[in-house]
Design an enzyme around this catalytic site. Structure first.
Site, mmCIF file in Angstrom:
data_model
loop_
_atom_site.group_PDB
_atom_site.id
_atom_site.type_symbol
_atom_site.label_atom_id
_atom_site.label_comp_id
_atom_site.label_asym_id
_atom_site.label_seq_id
_atom_site.Cartn_x
_atom_site.Cartn_y
_atom_site.Cartn_z
ATOM 1 N N ARG A 1 0.085 12.881 10.371
ATOM 2 C CA ARG A 1 1.808 12.644 10.197
ATOM 3 C C ARG A 1 1.812 14.785 9.772
ATOM 4 O O ARG A 1 1.515 14.866 8.304
ATOM 5 C CB ARG A 1 3.028 12.055 9.822
ATOM 6 C CG ARG A 1 2.859 11.365 11.338
ATOM 7 C CD ARG A 1 3.730 10.362 10.800
ATOM 8 N NE ARG A 1 3.462 9.227 12.288
ATOM 9 C CZ ARG A 1 4.318 8.176 12.391
ATOM 10 N NH1 ARG A 1 4.975 7.745 10.716
ATOM 11 N NH2 ARG A 1 3.711 7.280 13.214
ATOM 12 N N ASP B 1 1.144 -1.203 0.416
ATOM 13 C CA ASP B 1 0.082 0.399 -0.071
ATOM 14 C C ASP B 1 0.735 1.231 0.697
ATOM 15 O O ASP B 1 0.558 2.074 -0.491
ATOM 16 C CB ASP B 1 -1.113 0.266 0.826
ATOM 17 C CG ASP B 1 0.191 -0.027 2.694
ATOM 18 O OD1 ASP B 1 0.938 -0.426 1.983
ATOM 19 O OD2 ASP B 1 -0.970 -0.104 4.130
ATOM 20 N N HIS B 2 2.224 1.331 0.509
ATOM 21 C CA HIS B 2 3.212 2.331 0.455
ATOM 22 C C HIS B 2 3.446 2.685 -0.637
ATOM 23 O O HIS B 2 3.558 3.827 -0.968
ATOM 24 C CB HIS B 2 3.798 2.420 1.147
ATOM 25 C CG HIS B 2 3.390 2.630 2.964
ATOM 26 N ND1 HIS B 2 2.335 1.016 3.434
ATOM 27 C CD2 HIS B 2 4.187 3.399 4.005
ATOM 28 C CE1 HIS B 2 2.216 1.785 4.871
ATOM 29 N NE2 HIS B 2 3.189 2.485 5.371
ATOM 30 N N ARG C 1 9.858 2.497 10.347
ATOM 31 C CA ARG C 1 11.087 2.069 10.368
ATOM 32 C C ARG C 1 12.207 1.579 9.864
ATOM 33 O O ARG C 1 12.796 2.203 11.012
ATOM 34 C CB ARG C 1 10.851 2.564 9.006
ATOM 35 C CG ARG C 1 11.465 4.241 9.157
ATOM 36 C CD ARG C 1 11.029 5.433 7.706
ATOM 37 N NE ARG C 1 9.658 5.874 7.460
ATOM 38 C CZ ARG C 1 9.358 7.118 7.644
ATOM 39 N NH1 ARG C 1 10.101 8.117 6.934
ATOM 40 N NH2 ARG C 1 8.236 7.796 7.513
ATOM 41 N N ASP D 1 4.138 -1.068 11.152
ATOM 42 C CA ASP D 1 3.659 0.371 10.772
ATOM 43 C C ASP D 1 2.955 0.782 11.877
ATOM 44 O O ASP D 1 2.321 0.194 12.832
ATOM 45 C CB ASP D 1 3.047 0.064 9.788
ATOM 46 C CG ASP D 1 2.421 1.160 9.507
ATOM 47 O OD1 ASP D 1 2.775 2.211 8.099
ATOM 48 O OD2 ASP D 1 1.966 2.031 10.033
ATOM 49 N N SER E 1 7.389 7.337 12.694
ATOM 50 C CA SER E 1 7.145 6.137 12.038
ATOM 51 C C SER E 1 7.872 4.787 12.797
ATOM 52 O O SER E 1 8.355 4.902 13.935
ATOM 53 C CB SER E 1 8.007 6.165 10.968
ATOM 54 O OG SER E 1 8.228 5.011 10.377
HETATM 55 C C1 MIC Z 1 4.129 6.547 8.375
HETATM 56 O O1 MIC Z 1 3.798 6.502 7.935
HETATM 57 O O2 MIC Z 1 5.421 6.819 8.878
HETATM 58 C C2 MIC Z 1 4.963 4.789 7.676
HETATM 59 C C3 MIC Z 1 5.176 4.854 6.549
HETATM 60 O O3 MIC Z 1 3.477 4.356 7.621
HETATM 61 C C4 MIC Z 1 5.866 3.812 8.785
HETATM 62 C C5 MIC Z 1 6.217 2.799 8.063
HETATM 63 C C6 MIC Z 1 7.427 3.076 7.206
HETATM 64 O O4 MIC Z 1 8.666 3.959 7.408
HETATM 65 O O5 MIC Z 1 7.210 1.924 6.047
HETATM 66 C C7 MIC Z 1 5.200 3.778 10.152
HETATM 67 O O6 MIC Z 1 4.249 4.273 10.488
HETATM 68 O O7 MIC Z 1 5.090 3.386 10.651
HETATM 69 FE FE1 SF4 Z 2 -0.069 4.567 4.879
HETATM 70 FE FE2 SF4 Z 2 1.457 5.739 7.592
HETATM 71 FE FE3 SF4 Z 2 0.184 6.989 5.786
HETATM 72 FE FE4 SF4 Z 2 -0.974 5.039 7.165
HETATM 73 S S1 SF4 Z 2 0.232 7.397 7.829
HETATM 74 S S2 SF4 Z 2 -1.685 6.510 4.762
HETATM 75 S S3 SF4 Z 2 0.248 3.198 6.887
HETATM 76 S S4 SF4 Z 2 2.034 5.949 4.748
#
Ligand code: MIC
Ligand code: SF4
Length: 639
Positions: A379, A64-65, A538, A119, A536
């Protein structure tokens, strides 16, 4: 002893008898989820563990990302993830099916179950009574291997809800209000447990908005009881048999109580560049808006988007503004189509995107230079939108729609009649046949895992030497996010399965010379303020600095998931006081005798500008992992 809902689920999954707040516990994990951006690394680690099939009740791999497929990298990652799922017995969700958290809520999450996901917004499933926790990919790989999840027994905060949302206030405003009270570090070490008469007035998608964005409090997770609303939601999803009533016992003891009267809430907005910089929308009256984006795992449910469509029906978007819509799943998309709601949105002048994370992680949809972007996401960290000087505000879907209509923020007092709340229908169209469910074992065993050239297996890390003498290679302030450490966006995220390549971008938006300094020094230390690594899950934000030679992070405090990721990859996280933080400067040389490190005991650090003591709060197992050079080394050693 009366128990909180959190304690009930924890005790039902506890590997061991007791659980004391602040101490390490081991939790049996029922379900796991991954997404593509963290998934490739998680499955490379899973393969390194070497088991024939996943050991959980259910493990799902979502894509999905990064669904842009610019060049071979992304599609190769997707193919790798699909083949791993088919080989090892996971459910696979192909790109375009939807955002992992929305899909998991609709299709798989169950009250009373434990779920860990690679995630940080995995707590979304807390909206229907699951204990759902965000973790690093390696921790998820270990859970798939049947290992209990090691975590700190959290405190439990009771968020006591009374009244009912009214006017234009929505579920997003509940969590923005809480962020204003607690800040982005106010939930660290705690679970937010919702209770009180106001709970029954919130639908599961509304609850999921609140538990989703509980991640921004730094909380371990957030959870709602499982009640009639939960039953109704599960029935709509065609899986009422998954319903289980669950609530805290009367008289259960909480570490902190916060009361919120839903009737008193008004539309709120988080201002640039932190989710806790919350003000009433009326205070932003007149601020010009260049872009609106509706979607993300926080606010992309059918009810959210129906309310937006009804509000903009028959109207036109301001000519100075653009508007994106990303429905959370194909189910949501189909429901909007069936009721002709997409047409209302398109006629308004909106731009329809795929059901994926999209602009939330900077995968397209960046605002113009210096632009004001109003988003229903969770975010608004600096640069995350892909435009370094953009000003991102976080709001509810209705507030966002109002901004698109007027091309600016306006006072909610002028918005007129409130549109009726969009209820979920009795039955939603199923999209379950789009998932790839595991085949029988004989077929699975013949499946080949397919690796493209961008998928570079992890090179092993060396154990921690007995003594370290290292330069400070970076000094940063408070609330450094994983987006600062390891930026996302289309180009960089495409390198998630290639650590040598992605590590060239570490801290690139904070200090463009950091990587060069690491190359020259070969090994070093980062000094940071409070809440280092928030945001995140990550693990690249630990793995890539480790690849560059970072062995220790000295910080005033750490965010939960990032601290665990540092340990998993053999980086020692130590806590320093304000005085030492102020004294330590770039290029200072510090020296630590690693043989003196003992669990729970502070450690002396020698520095030419003065010695100091750092707090070491690692458990003995965590220390063993750091000494071994990371969790994979520990697992291999103990095999
Ligand atoms: C995000 O919202 O920052 C992400 C992208 O979903 C991350 C995961 C990632 O960096 O792949 C998260 O929230 O864990
Ligand atoms: Fe995707 Fe992270 Fe954004 Fe949620 S917060 S939509 S999991 S990138």
């Amino acid at each position: 002893m009366p128990q909180t809902l959190t304690e009930k689920i924890i005790f039902a999954h506890l590997n061991g008898k007791t659980a004391t707040v602040g101490q390490e516990i081991e939790l049996k994990i029922d379900q796991t989820l991954t997404q593509d951006a963290t998934g490739t690394m998680a499955y490379l680690q899973w393969e390194a563990i070497g088991l024939p099939e996943v050991q959980t009740e259910l493990s799902v791999s979502y894509v999905d990302h990064n669904t842009l497929q610019m060049g071979f990298r992304n599609p190769d990652d997707h193919r790798y993830l699909q083949s791993v799922a088919a080989r090892y017995g996971l459910v696979f969700s192909p790109p375009g099916t939807g955002i992992c958290h929305q899909l998991h809520l609709e299709n798989f999450a169950k009250p009373g179950k434990t779920l860990i996901g690679s995630d940080s917004h995995t707590p979304t499933a807390g909206g229907l009574g699951a204990l759902a926790i965000g973790a690093g990919g390696l921790s998820v790989a270990m859970a798939m291997a049947g290992e209990p999840y090691k975590m700190t027994m959290p405190k439990v905060f009771r968020i006591w809800l009374t009244g009912k949302l009214s006017g234009f206030a929505g579920a997003k405003d509940v969590i923005l209000h809480l962020l204003k009270i607690l800040s982005v570090k106010g939930g660290v070490g705690a679970v937010m447990e919702y209770d009180g008469p106001g709970v029954a007035t919130l639908s599961v998608p509304e609850r999921a908005t609140i538990t989703n964005m509980g991640a921004e409090l730094g909380a371990t997770t957030s959870i709602f009881p499982s009640d009639e609303q939960t039953r109704r939601f599960l029935a709509t999803m065609g899986r009422e048999e998954d319903f289980l009533p669950l609530a805290a016992d009367e008289g259960a003891k909480y570490d902190r109580e916060i009361a919120i009267n839903l009737c008193e809430l008004e539309p709120l907005a988080a201002c640039p560049h932190m989710p806790d910089k919350v003000v009433p929308v009326r205070e932003l009256d007149g601020l010009k808006v260049n872009q609106v984006a509706i979607g993300s795992c926080t606010n992309s449910s059918y009810s959210d988007l129906k309310a937006v469509a009804e509000l903009v029906r028959g109207k036109k978007i301001s000519e100075d503004c653009e508007m994106f819509l990303s429905p959370g799943s194909k189910q949501v998309m189909k429901m909007l189509m069936d009721e002709n709601l997409l047409a209302a949105f398109l006629d308004f002048g909106g731009r329809l995107l795929e059901s994926s994370c999209g602009p939330c992680i900077g995968m397209g949809g960046s605002p113009c230079s210096g632009g004001v972007s109003v988003r229903t996401f969770n975010r608004n960290f600096e640069g995350r939108s892909g435009t370094l000087d953009a000003q991102v505000y976080l709001v509810s879907p209705l507030t966002a729609a109002m901004c698109a209509l007027h091309g600016k923020f306006t006072d909610p007092a002028t918005w007129g009649e409130f549109p009726p709340k969009a209820e979920l229908p009795k039955k939603a169209p199923s999209i379950r046949d789009l998932f790839h469910f595991p085949k029988e074992q004989s077929v699975r065993l013949q499946t080949q895992v397919v690796r493209g050239p961008n998928i570079v297996p992890l090179s092993p890390f060396d154990p921690l030497p007995q003594s370290l003498t290292l330069p400070v290679l970076l000094k940063v302030g408070d609330n450094i996010t994983t987006d600062h450490i390891m930026p996302a966006g289309a180009e960089i995220t495409a390198l998630r399965s290639n650590i040598p390549a992605i590590s060239r971008h570490v801290f690139s938006r904070v200090d463009s010379e950091f990587v060069d300094r690491c190359d020259k020094a070969a090994s070093g230390i980062i000094v940071a303020g409070e809440n280092y690594g928030q945001g995140s899950s990550r693990e690249h934000a630990a793995l890539a600095p480790r690849h560059l030679g970072i062995r220790i992070v000295l910080a005033r405090s750490f965010a939960r998931i990032h601290r665990a990721n540092l340990i998993n990859f053999g980086i020692l996280p130590l806590i320093i006081d304000e005085k030492s933080y102020t004294a330590l400067q770039l290029s200072d040389i510090v020296e630590i005798d690693i043989t003196k490190l003992a669990s729970g005991q502070n450690i002396e650090i020698f520095c030419q500008t003065g010695n100091f003591t750092a707090k070491n709060d690692l458990s003995s197992y965590e220390l063993e992992v750091v000494r071994a050079g990371g969790l994979l080394n520990t697992v291999r050693k103990n095999k």
